[in-house]
Design a protein around this motif. Structure first.
Motif, PDB file in Angstrom:
ATOM      1  N   SER A 279       0.188 -11.547   2.234  1.00  0.00           N
ATOM      2  CA  SER A 279       0.942 -12.510   3.029  1.00  0.00           C
ATOM      3  C   SER A 279       0.590 -12.299   4.494  1.00  0.00           C
ATOM      4  O   SER A 279       0.689 -11.179   5.009  1.00  0.00           O
ATOM      5  N   LEU A 280       0.162 -13.361   5.156  1.00  0.00           N
ATOM      6  CA  LEU A 280      -0.203 -13.314   6.563  1.00  0.00           C
ATOM      7  C   LEU A 280       0.800 -14.134   7.361  1.00  0.00           C
ATOM      8  O   LEU A 280       0.939 -15.342   7.142  1.00  0.00           O
ATOM      9  N   THR A 281       1.541 -13.478   8.270  1.00  0.00           N
ATOM     10  CA  THR A 281       2.517 -14.069   9.187  1.00  0.00           C
ATOM     11  C   THR A 281       3.824 -14.484   8.528  1.00  0.00           C
ATOM     12  O   THR A 281       4.015 -14.292   7.336  1.00  0.00           O
TER      13      THR A 281
ATOM     14  N   VAL B  40       1.242  -8.447   5.238  1.00  0.00           N
ATOM     15  CA  VAL B  40       1.700  -7.591   4.148  1.00  0.00           C
ATOM     16  C   VAL B  40       0.665  -7.617   3.033  1.00  0.00           C
ATOM     17  O   VAL B  40       0.239  -8.689   2.593  1.00  0.00           O
ATOM     18  N   ILE B  41       0.253  -6.468   2.584  1.00  0.00           N
ATOM     19  CA  ILE B  41      -0.619  -6.327   1.417  1.00  0.00           C
ATOM     20  C   ILE B  41       0.227  -5.778   0.276  1.00  0.00           C
ATOM     21  O   ILE B  41       0.939  -4.792   0.440  1.00  0.00           O
ATOM     22  N   GLY B  42       0.176  -6.442  -0.866  1.00  0.00           N
ATOM     23  CA  GLY B  42       0.949  -5.994  -2.016  1.00  0.00           C
ATOM     24  C   GLY B  42       2.285  -6.682  -2.165  1.00  0.00           C
ATOM     25  O   GLY B  42       3.089  -6.298  -3.017  1.00  0.00           O
ATOM     26  N   GLY B  43       2.529  -7.714  -1.358  1.00  0.00           N
ATOM     27  CA  GLY B  43       3.793  -8.427  -1.447  1.00  0.00           C
ATOM     28  C   GLY B  43       3.830  -9.583  -0.472  1.00  0.00           C
ATOM     29  O   GLY B  43       2.803 -10.042   0.013  1.00  0.00           O
ATOM     30  N   MET B  44       5.057 -10.052  -0.168  1.00  0.00           N
ATOM     31  CA  MET B  44       5.272 -11.146   0.777  1.00  0.00           C
ATOM     32  C   MET B  44       6.211 -10.673   1.862  1.00  0.00           C
ATOM     33  O   MET B  44       7.227 -10.028   1.580  1.00  0.00           O
ATOM     34  N   LEU B  45       5.891 -11.010   3.109  1.00  0.00           N
ATOM     35  CA  LEU B  45       6.691 -10.560   4.239  1.00  0.00           C
ATOM     36  C   LEU B  45       8.145 -10.978   4.110  1.00  0.00           C
ATOM     37  O   LEU B  45       9.055 -10.233   4.443  1.00  0.00           O
ATOM     38  N   TYR B  46       8.410 -12.188   3.623  1.00  0.00           N
ATOM     39  CA  TYR B  46       9.767 -12.725   3.648  1.00  0.00           C
ATOM     40  C   TYR B  46      10.445 -12.669   2.284  1.00  0.00           C
ATOM     41  O   TYR B  46      11.351 -13.420   2.006  1.00  0.00           O
TER      42      TYR B  46
ATOM     43  N   ASN C 180       1.877  -5.627  -8.858  1.00  0.00           N
ATOM     44  CA  ASN C 180       1.878  -4.467  -9.746  1.00  0.00           C
ATOM     45  C   ASN C 180       0.440  -4.224 -10.200  1.00  0.00           C
ATOM     46  O   ASN C 180      -0.091  -4.961 -11.023  1.00  0.00           O
ATOM     47  N   GLY C 181      -0.197  -3.205  -9.623  1.00  0.00           N
ATOM     48  CA  GLY C 181      -1.571  -2.902  -9.986  1.00  0.00           C
ATOM     49  C   GLY C 181      -2.343  -2.353  -8.804  1.00  0.00           C
ATOM     50  O   GLY C 181      -1.766  -1.823  -7.849  1.00  0.00           O
ATOM     51  N   LEU C 182      -3.676  -2.487  -8.851  1.00  0.00           N
ATOM     52  CA  LEU C 182      -4.561  -1.938  -7.838  1.00  0.00           C
ATOM     53  C   LEU C 182      -5.115  -3.044  -6.946  1.00  0.00           C
ATOM     54  O   LEU C 182      -5.451  -4.130  -7.427  1.00  0.00           O
ATOM     55  N   ILE C 183      -5.202  -2.757  -5.645  1.00  0.00           N
ATOM     56  CA  ILE C 183      -5.789  -3.674  -4.673  1.00  0.00           C
ATOM     57  C   ILE C 183      -6.814  -2.907  -3.843  1.00  0.00           C
ATOM     58  O   ILE C 183      -6.586  -1.748  -3.471  1.00  0.00           O
ATOM     59  N   ASP C 184      -7.933  -3.563  -3.551  1.00  0.00           N
ATOM     60  CA  ASP C 184      -9.002  -2.896  -2.807  1.00  0.00           C
ATOM     61  C   ASP C 184      -9.728  -3.890  -1.902  1.00  0.00           C
ATOM     62  O   ASP C 184      -9.733  -5.097  -2.175  1.00  0.00           O
TER      63      ASP C 184
END
Length: 213
Positions: free
Chosen positions: A48-50, A128-134, A141-145
């Motif tokens: 999520s960006l901004t 936000v990486i791995g979710g949403m800011l708001y 749920n898992g791996l991010i790269d």
């Protein structure tokens, strides 16, 4: 080399990157990441960006069940793209391109087309990486790269090269404004994810996500 990713638990894990003019993108925007889900149930947001919720001044993408979704809070969350079902335990590469009034997704190098969404000028608050800011739910749920943000529309040939037949590659020549390698520049320890992009905006792992080798 690509030795690490970050593991998110799908409950409250995320990473934050704050306070950067480089990420306040007024025009076209592209985001690239690799992901390996542990769940394909409900909404699992990767990025999520901004924070411009109602007016379409954010950018977000993730999974709606087994399908990709790329949207703003204003529109598109209920319009997933149609493609071969995403499976748990497998790595995928996605590039999401946001242009005026639409989002486009490339999955493993293949163009899935576009969806009409509200995309107004970004008013930057936080990434936000791995979710949403708001949202306190819908965490991935898992791996991010290899998360990267570009202040331009990547071409299909750019996407093909970045996908690199399924092997993460050096993104320097594409001039990302943000590029978080999720442990490869940090030795897989601590809570910092170093930004290798031009902005130099490091991220912080929050609520317990861990580096995975």
């Amino acid at each position: 080399s690509n030795a690490y990713s970050v593991s998110f638990d799908g409950t409250n894990d995320y990473a934050t990157i704050s306070g950067s003019s480089e990420l306040s993108i007024s025009g076209d925007c592209s985001i690239s990441t690799w992901f390996n889900p542990s769940s394909v149930s409900g909404f699992n947001y990767m990025f999520s960006l901004t924070d411009g919720r109602s007016s379409g001044t954010d950018r977000a993408f993730g999974l709606s069940g087994t399908q990709m979704v790329a949207n703003t809070y204003a529109s598109g969350w209920n319009a997933p793209f149609t493609h071969t079902a995403i499976s748990t335990g497998s790595w995928y590469h996605v590039v999401v391109v946001f242009t005026a009034g639409q989002s486009r997704i490339y999955l493993n190098g293949s163009d899935l087309g576009t969806k009409s969404i509200a995309t107004n000028t970004v008013s930057y608050t936080q990434t936000v990486i791995g979710g949403m800011l708001y949202s306190s739910s819908n965490h991935f749920n898992g791996l991010i790269d290899e998360v990267a943000v570009f202040n331009s529309e990547l071409s299909s040939s750019d996407v093909t090269s970045i996908y690199n037949s399924g092997v993460p590659t050096d993104l320097t020549s594409y001039s990302p404004v943000g590029w978080w390698r999720m442990g490869d520049n940090d030795g897989g320890t601590g809570t910092t994810i170093t930004d290798q992009g031009s902005g130099g905006n490091d991220g912080t792992l929050t609520n317990g996500p861990t580096f995975s080798s």
